[in-house]
Motif scaffolding. Structure first.
Motif, PDB file in Angstrom:
ATOM      1  N   GLN A  56      -7.425   0.143  -8.902  1.00 53.19           N
ATOM      2  CA  GLN A  56      -7.305   1.427  -8.216  1.00 53.19           C
ATOM      3  C   GLN A  56      -7.645   2.602  -9.138  1.00 53.19           C
ATOM      4  O   GLN A  56      -7.475   3.759  -8.763  1.00 53.19           O
ATOM      5  N   GLN A  92      -5.839  10.225  -6.855  1.00 55.73           N
ATOM      6  CA  GLN A  92      -7.032  10.170  -6.030  1.00 55.73           C
ATOM      7  C   GLN A  92      -7.322  11.550  -5.476  1.00 55.73           C
ATOM      8  O   GLN A  92      -6.415  12.270  -5.080  1.00 55.73           O
ATOM      9  N   LYS A 108       0.834  -1.212   0.000  1.00 59.17           N
ATOM     10  CA  LYS A 108       0.000   0.000   0.000  1.00 59.17           C
ATOM     11  C   LYS A 108       0.868   1.262   0.000  1.00 59.17           C
ATOM     12  O   LYS A 108       0.579   2.224  -0.702  1.00 59.17           O
TER      13      LYS A 108
END
Length: 197
Positions: A156, A172, A120
């Motif tokens: 993602q 994002q 991550k």
């Protein structure tokens, strides 16, 4: 020495507490003047520091461990190998070190959780540092095969150009959580009350 607190933290998957618990136990043992015994969970202790991304503390712990213990515990050496790869920013090497040993049941949970957390972190690093990246490079950073890395980033929201084998990073949107300051709320309440009366 009673390591039940360490075992409880492992069982509850409170991996971010392992290093602090072991540090506190180590200070307790040192204060009592008791020498470290063979049962001390050095590998877990080291991995606990690595899990919370405290490589400096991991280095100091490694240096404090007697050579005889280091020589007799392959799992401890394997844990330190992860720390070394992190220290030198050998991103692909971290994954190699993780896969380089058949970990005991006790450390397996912590190593698997670290691996997931590290992936991550690497994804977030790629996302913040790149607008495009090759599939091969992304796979290396994420410690996956090219196919798995492509599938991972596609989930993602990234896109792939199969011709050039390049991934386009989708940034994002940063969502800031507004925190309510109790002091401000109190002043606002007093102000409204004052206006109404």
């Amino acid at each position: 020495m009673d390591f039940s607190v360490v075992n409880e933290a492992l069982a509850s998957k409170s991996f971010d507490r392992i290093a602090d618990i072991c540090d506190a136990l180590m200070l307790q043992v040192a204060a009592e003047g008791v020498p470290f015994r063979d049962e001390w969970p050095f590998a877990l202790h080291l991995l606990g520091h690595i899990y919370v991304d405290d490589v400096n503390s991991a280095r100091f712990l490694w240096k404090s461990i007697p050579a005889s213990i280091k020589e007799s515990r392959p799992e401890l050496v394997a844990a330190w190998k992860i720390g070394q790869k992190l220290w030198t920013r050998d991103y692909a090497g971290v994954y190699e070190a993780i896969r380089g040993l058949d970990w005991t049941q006790q450390t397996q949970l912590l190593v698997a959780a670290f691996s997931e957390l590290y992936t991550k972190r690497m994804f977030e690093l790629l996302q913040s540092a790149y607008s495009t990246i090759s599939i091969q490079d992304a796979a290396q950073f994420l410690g996956m095969s090219e196919e798995d890395a492509t599938n991972y980033v596609l989930r993602q929201g990234w896109t792939v150009d199969p011709t050039s084998r390049m991934l386009t990073v989708t940034k994002q949107a940063i969502v800031k959580e507004q925190k309510l300051d109790p002091g401000k709320l109190q002043r606002l309440t007093e102000y409204v009350f004052h206006l109404e009366h």
